[in-house]
Design a protein around this motif. Sequence first.
Motif, PDB file in Angstrom:
ATOM      1  N   LEU A 217      22.781 -45.481 -20.454  1.00 48.56           N
ATOM      2  CA  LEU A 217      21.827 -46.576 -20.304  1.00 48.56           C
ATOM      3  C   LEU A 217      20.699 -46.083 -19.397  1.00 48.56           C
ATOM      4  N   ARG A 218      19.566 -45.752 -20.002  1.00 50.02           N
ATOM      5  CA  ARG A 218      18.491 -45.112 -19.258  1.00 50.02           C
ATOM      6  C   ARG A 218      17.468 -46.121 -18.731  1.00 50.02           C
ATOM      7  N   PHE A 219      16.653 -45.591 -17.811  1.00 48.39           N
ATOM      8  CA  PHE A 219      15.532 -46.322 -17.232  1.00 48.39           C
ATOM      9  C   PHE A 219      15.969 -47.622 -16.556  1.00 48.39           C
ATOM     10  N   MET A 220      17.143 -47.584 -15.938  1.00 44.24           N
ATOM     11  CA  MET A 220      17.618 -48.720 -15.151  1.00 44.24           C
ATOM     12  C   MET A 220      17.283 -48.457 -13.692  1.00 44.24           C
ATOM     13  N   PRO A 221      16.673 -49.379 -13.005  1.00 43.92           N
ATOM     14  CA  PRO A 221      16.339 -49.173 -11.578  1.00 43.92           C
ATOM     15  C   PRO A 221      17.577 -48.858 -10.765  1.00 43.92           C
ATOM     16  N   ALA A 222      17.355 -48.140  -9.666  1.00 45.83           N
ATOM     17  CA  ALA A 222      18.491 -47.743  -8.830  1.00 45.83           C
ATOM     18  C   ALA A 222      19.196 -48.943  -8.225  1.00 45.83           C
ATOM     19  N   ASN A 223      18.463 -50.047  -8.014  1.00 44.80           N
ATOM     20  CA  ASN A 223      19.085 -51.244  -7.432  1.00 44.80           C
ATOM     21  C   ASN A 223      19.505 -52.249  -8.500  1.00 44.80           C
ATOM     22  N   ALA A 224      19.594 -51.822  -9.757  1.00 42.12           N
ATOM     23  CA  ALA A 224      19.971 -52.743 -10.833  1.00 42.12           C
ATOM     24  C   ALA A 224      21.428 -53.149 -10.678  1.00 42.12           C
ATOM     25  N   ASP A 225      21.717 -54.392 -11.061  1.00 37.70           N
ATOM     26  CA  ASP A 225      23.070 -54.934 -10.957  1.00 37.70           C
ATOM     27  C   ASP A 225      23.879 -54.489 -12.183  1.00 37.70           C
ATOM     28  N   VAL A 226      24.403 -53.297 -12.082  1.00 34.39           N
ATOM     29  CA  VAL A 226      25.230 -52.736 -13.159  1.00 34.39           C
ATOM     30  C   VAL A 226      26.514 -52.211 -12.532  1.00 34.39           C
ATOM     31  N   ARG A 227      27.630 -52.576 -13.101  1.00 32.27           N
ATOM     32  CA  ARG A 227      28.927 -52.166 -12.584  1.00 32.27           C
ATOM     33  C   ARG A 227      29.739 -51.518 -13.705  1.00 32.27           C
ATOM     34  N   ALA A 228      30.766 -50.834 -13.252  1.00 32.44           N
ATOM     35  CA  ALA A 228      31.711 -50.307 -14.234  1.00 32.44           C
ATOM     36  C   ALA A 228      32.449 -51.459 -14.918  1.00 32.44           C
ATOM     37  N   ASP A 229      32.786 -51.279 -16.176  1.00 36.34           N
ATOM     38  CA  ASP A 229      33.470 -52.260 -17.027  1.00 36.34           C
ATOM     39  C   ASP A 229      32.550 -53.370 -17.517  1.00 36.34           C
ATOM     40  N   ASP A 230      31.258 -53.273 -17.242  1.00 34.34           N
ATOM     41  CA  ASP A 230      30.333 -54.227 -17.853  1.00 34.34           C
ATOM     42  C   ASP A 230      30.251 -53.958 -19.359  1.00 34.34           C
ATOM     43  N   VAL A 231      30.227 -55.017 -20.140  1.00 32.51           N
ATOM     44  CA  VAL A 231      30.175 -54.905 -21.591  1.00 32.51           C
ATOM     45  C   VAL A 231      28.744 -55.106 -22.048  1.00 32.51           C
ATOM     46  N   LEU A 232      28.283 -54.206 -22.905  1.00 30.64           N
ATOM     47  CA  LEU A 232      26.925 -54.257 -23.442  1.00 30.64           C
ATOM     48  C   LEU A 232      26.987 -54.680 -24.904  1.00 30.64           C
ATOM     49  N   THR A 233      26.105 -55.600 -25.274  1.00 27.81           N
ATOM     50  CA  THR A 233      25.998 -56.067 -26.651  1.00 27.81           C
ATOM     51  C   THR A 233      24.565 -55.875 -27.137  1.00 27.81           C
ATOM     52  N   THR A 234      24.371 -56.023 -28.426  1.00 22.34           N
ATOM     53  CA  THR A 234      23.009 -55.908 -28.964  1.00 22.34           C
ATOM     54  C   THR A 234      22.176 -57.091 -28.487  1.00 22.34           C
ATOM     55  N   SER A 235      20.945 -56.787 -28.111  1.00 17.83           N
ATOM     56  CA  SER A 235      20.044 -57.849 -27.637  1.00 17.83           C
ATOM     57  C   SER A 235      19.294 -58.506 -28.784  1.00 17.83           C
ATOM     58  N   GLY A 236      19.093 -57.803 -29.895  1.00 14.90           N
ATOM     59  CA  GLY A 236      18.396 -58.379 -31.029  1.00 14.90           C
ATOM     60  C   GLY A 236      16.894 -58.344 -30.926  1.00 14.90           C
ATOM     61  N   VAL A 237      16.335 -57.699 -29.897  1.00 15.63           N
ATOM     62  CA  VAL A 237      14.873 -57.685 -29.741  1.00 15.63           C
ATOM     63  C   VAL A 237      14.207 -56.683 -30.666  1.00 15.63           C
ATOM     64  N   ASP A 238      14.995 -55.789 -31.285  1.00 13.27           N
ATOM     65  CA  ASP A 238      14.393 -54.784 -32.148  1.00 13.27           C
ATOM     66  C   ASP A 238      14.207 -55.282 -33.574  1.00 13.27           C
ATOM     67  N   GLY A 239      14.738 -56.424 -33.892  1.00 17.55           N
ATOM     68  CA  GLY A 239      14.616 -56.936 -35.246  1.00 17.55           C
ATOM     69  C   GLY A 239      15.464 -56.211 -36.259  1.00 17.55           C
TER      70      GLY A 239
END
Length: 306
Positions: A217-239
Amino acid sequence: MPLGTLERSAPPFFKQGPSALSRLAVYSALAVFLMVADARFQLTGPLRLAVATVLYPIQWAMLKPVELASRGSGYFQSLQEAQQELDAARQRMTQMGQRANQAEQLELENGRLRQLLALRDRLQTPAQAAEVIYDTADPFTRRVVIDRGQTGGVEPGSPVMDEAGVLGQVTRVFPLVSEVTLLVDRDQAIPVLNIRTGARGVAYGDPVAGNGGGMELRFMPANADVRADDVLTTSGVDGLYPPGLPVARVVRVERRADSAFARVYCVPLAQVQGARHVVVLKPLPENALPRPEPAHPAPAKRGARK
């Protein structure tokens, strides 16, 4: 020699006693007598016992080679039969093992097919089932070939899923087959959404991470709220991908003081290695995306009639 001294009688060799017929009759009568006497009075019993006792060692010594030869042939024959039975038992065990493996594989495939059917029922996007035929021979890409093509209604850019999540995207379509680029390919990117925080991002493939490849997961700020075991899903913004499809799970987050971005490593939820049955979705149409409304109404042109 004077003739008077010669013996005129026949030599003993030419002397004849009783006739042969007489001797045969005498010996036959004697044999019959002895048989009758032996049958009634057991006259020759002790004699036979003595003869049997004397001849027993000779009989034992003469029968031993025959007995040893019989036992040797029986031993080798039984050894050969035991070897044949062992080979047959091993063959049966091999067949039973193959059947057990096939049963386990069929059970696993049935479970995945049921999950795919349940997934297809839950999806609102039109979908069709497909089967992975083989992996591509290119060692620098992570792609597979499925048994659906233009004749099956597959379109370029169609999302591909298995029972666990998004597997990849159709990049080439042929008349009978299609080529799917997996999420772990270095040239593949997918917009994602962290369902815990609602933050959006873009996940890129990382084929060298882990055993079968991973994602970052690139281009995430260093202070972004991201933890291990977080689940990522499709956002749908790409159409292209419908929103809410499972994509990956965060496994490690690295924050460095000399970098403004954090390194977020993920693993895809789909089975990127060994996938067999998949579901091909229809790409979202352009009119399905929500378009922002203009902030101010467009000014009317001069000369336009009211």
